[in-house]
Write an enzyme that holds these catalytic residues in place. Structure first.
Site, mmCIF file in Angstrom:
data_model
loop_
_atom_site.group_PDB
_atom_site.id
_atom_site.type_symbol
_atom_site.label_atom_id
_atom_site.label_comp_id
_atom_site.label_asym_id
_atom_site.label_seq_id
_atom_site.Cartn_x
_atom_site.Cartn_y
_atom_site.Cartn_z
ATOM 1 N N SER A 27 38.181 58.311 33.665
ATOM 2 C CA SER A 27 38.627 58.056 32.297
ATOM 3 C C SER A 27 38.597 59.309 31.410
ATOM 4 C CB SER A 27 37.763 56.931 31.717
ATOM 5 O OG SER A 27 38.168 56.582 30.443
ATOM 6 N N ASP B 17 43.431 59.278 26.385
ATOM 7 C CA ASP B 17 42.359 59.836 27.209
ATOM 8 C C ASP B 17 42.916 60.079 28.621
ATOM 9 O OD1 ASP B 17 42.415 57.275 28.304
ATOM 10 O OD2 ASP B 17 40.243 57.123 28.478
ATOM 11 N N ASP C 90 42.875 58.654 31.526
ATOM 12 C CA ASP C 90 43.513 57.622 32.356
ATOM 13 C C ASP C 90 44.402 56.685 31.554
ATOM 14 O OD1 ASP C 90 41.352 56.377 31.108
ATOM 15 O OD2 ASP C 90 41.065 54.964 32.755
ATOM 16 N N ASP D 284 44.047 54.509 29.064
ATOM 17 C CA ASP D 284 43.769 53.184 28.493
ATOM 18 C C ASP D 284 43.411 53.280 27.014
ATOM 19 O OD1 ASP D 284 41.290 54.327 28.987
ATOM 20 O OD2 ASP D 284 40.396 52.540 29.870
#
Ligand code: MG
Length: 455
Positions: A95, A236, A238, A240
């Protein structure tokens, strides 16, 4: 307590989350998810290929049919679970963490992320998973359309009539993460005029750190201003989590992104439904919900708990079961739009914003969201002391007949302020966070709860 799983998956540097451990975990995950079709994807970190290979080997070795979608954002991987009716997925991504980290995030067939409680069940299966017979090991197949499928699904939800007509100018800061593979195409397909920053995936995150904090997206803020853009968007690593920058160059923090998303949702649905959020989320969510007569349901902190709450159903008088939550989200800018999946989808969130600014400027939308100040602190506490402090605060709330939520620490709500006292899950601290109309009022609240905690 689970040994490897945290609130949302297994996280570590390469000497902790090793290929060997990843493979053993994946074997247990495969058995836990009841084998069948399992999707695997990853972000662009340098350790991604070896960890993903180990995960795929582990899954296939116990008989799972592995669908490898390669590098993709987390919401893309989660969307594909639903699209291909898979039994779940493993996402290899840390992440927003620094580049040397990696993690395994597991999601089941319903789209619900695996909490540490369920992770504990997976760990019990480790080293006990039976290998498949040589001619029954799973296949590993590639699926190349994941990003295209995700873009198409978002465009179907949004419709592009407004954006095609208005052609808003948007600066996208992909942070060298997986957003680079989806966001520029998505926004161009919507008809937006797109300027990009850090738009090639690079596992070293050379452009900026992966977490889109205000300090980390200075370049985005500057480019929005200098190019007279209508908005800026930053993700960010990843994809999400998402933050926005309004047309004046003002940074819009995660909980305001969520509050704006709630406004958009309640406007489009033209009726109220439940709003799901964590106990750590700003009062703005409650304020916005109240204005539209919507109810806020709180959960413990962590994506899995949000997902679990989202799918809770209510039985109508005729016996039909209806999901009651229409949107879910958390304070760092992750928003769940259940029509697409139970993933926090930073791309659908940004697409909704892009559509909304065709009606009025982003700064005008934000006028609906009240301003608060916050103060946070922490108190040193070992496991025993953590428990004592939380119990003390709970007793105080009960004795004084205060309005409180005690599902994860104790959150006490006042008329226009609130405070949460919560034990850290990973460190020897109790955290105290207060939000109020002024900095002084928030500080007073924090001071008061330090006193109660220490008494
Ligand atoms: Mg993330």
């Amino acid at each position: 307590m689970a040994k490897y799983f945290g609130t949302n998956g297994v996280r570590g540097k390469l000497n902790e989350l090793t290929p060997e451990l990843s493979m053993k975990l994946a074997q247990a995950i495969g058995v836990y998810l009841k084998k069948g079709k399992i999707i695997v994807g990853r972000d662009c970190r340098l350790t991604g290929p070896i960890i993903q290979s180990a995960v795929m080997a582990g899954l296939a070795s116990v008989g799972c049919e592995v669908i490898d979608i390669g590098i993709a954002s987390s919401p893309t991987v989660e969307f594909i679970v639903k699209k291909l009716k898979a039994n779940g997925c493993v996402i290899v991504s840390a992440s927003h963490n620094p580049p040397e980290w990696n993690a395994l995030k597991v999601v089941d067939s319903k789209g619900i992320a695996i909490s540490w409680e369920r992770g504990e069940e997976i760990e019990k299966l480790m080293n006990k998973s039976k290998l498949a017979k040589w001619d029954e090991v799973g296949k590993i197949e590639q699926y190349d359309n994941a990003i295209e499928d995700h873009i198409k699904a978002i465009l179907d939800v949004i419709g592009t009539r407004k954006t095609q007509t208005k052609k808003p100018k948007i600066v996208l800061d992909c942070g060298n993460g997986t957003a680079a593979l989806i966001a520029p195409k998505l926004f161009r397909d919507m008809g937006a005029e797109v300027l990009t920053l850090n738009s090639h995936p690079d596992g070293r995150f050379p452009g900026r750190p992966s977490e889109p904090t205000e300090a980390n997206v200075k370049e985005l803020i500057a480019l929005v201003k200098s190019s007279n853009a209508d908005a800026g968007v930053g993700w960010d690593g990843d994809g999400d989590r998402v933050i926005f920058v309004d047309e004046k160059g003002k940074y819009i923090i995660g909980d305001k992104v969520y509050a704006l998303s709630i406004i958009l949702r309640l406007n489009e649905q033209k009726h109220s439904g439940d709003i799901v959020t964590t106990v750590a989320t700003s009062r703005v969510v409650e304020d916005v919900a109240k204005k539209y007569n919507a109810k806020v349901r709180y959960t413990a902190i962590g994506a899995p708990y949000l997902c679990e709450e989202m799918v809770k159903v209510k039985h109508a008088e005729d016996g039909t079961a209806k999901p009651t939550a229409i949107i879910g989200g958390e304070e760092v800018g992750g928003v769940i739009w259940p029509e697409l999946s139970l993933a926090k989808d930073g791309f659908l969130t940004a697409a909704k914003m892009c559509e909304a600014i065709c009606d009025k400027k982003l700064s005008v939308w934000l006028e609906e969201i009240p301003e608060y100040s916050n103060v946070k602190t922490k108190i040193d506490a070992d496991e025993k002391k953590k428990k004592e402090i939380v119990e003390k605060v709970l007793a105080h709330a009960k004795n004084n007949k205060l309005e409180f939520v005690d599902i994860d620490g104790v959150r006490v709500n006042f008329k226009d302020s609130w405070v949460i006292v919560r034990a850290s899950g990973t460190e020897n601290y109790v955290r105290i966070f207060a939000e109020a109309k002024t900095k002084e009022a928030a500080q007073t609240l924090v001071d008061e709860y330090i006193k109660i905690s220490k008494n």
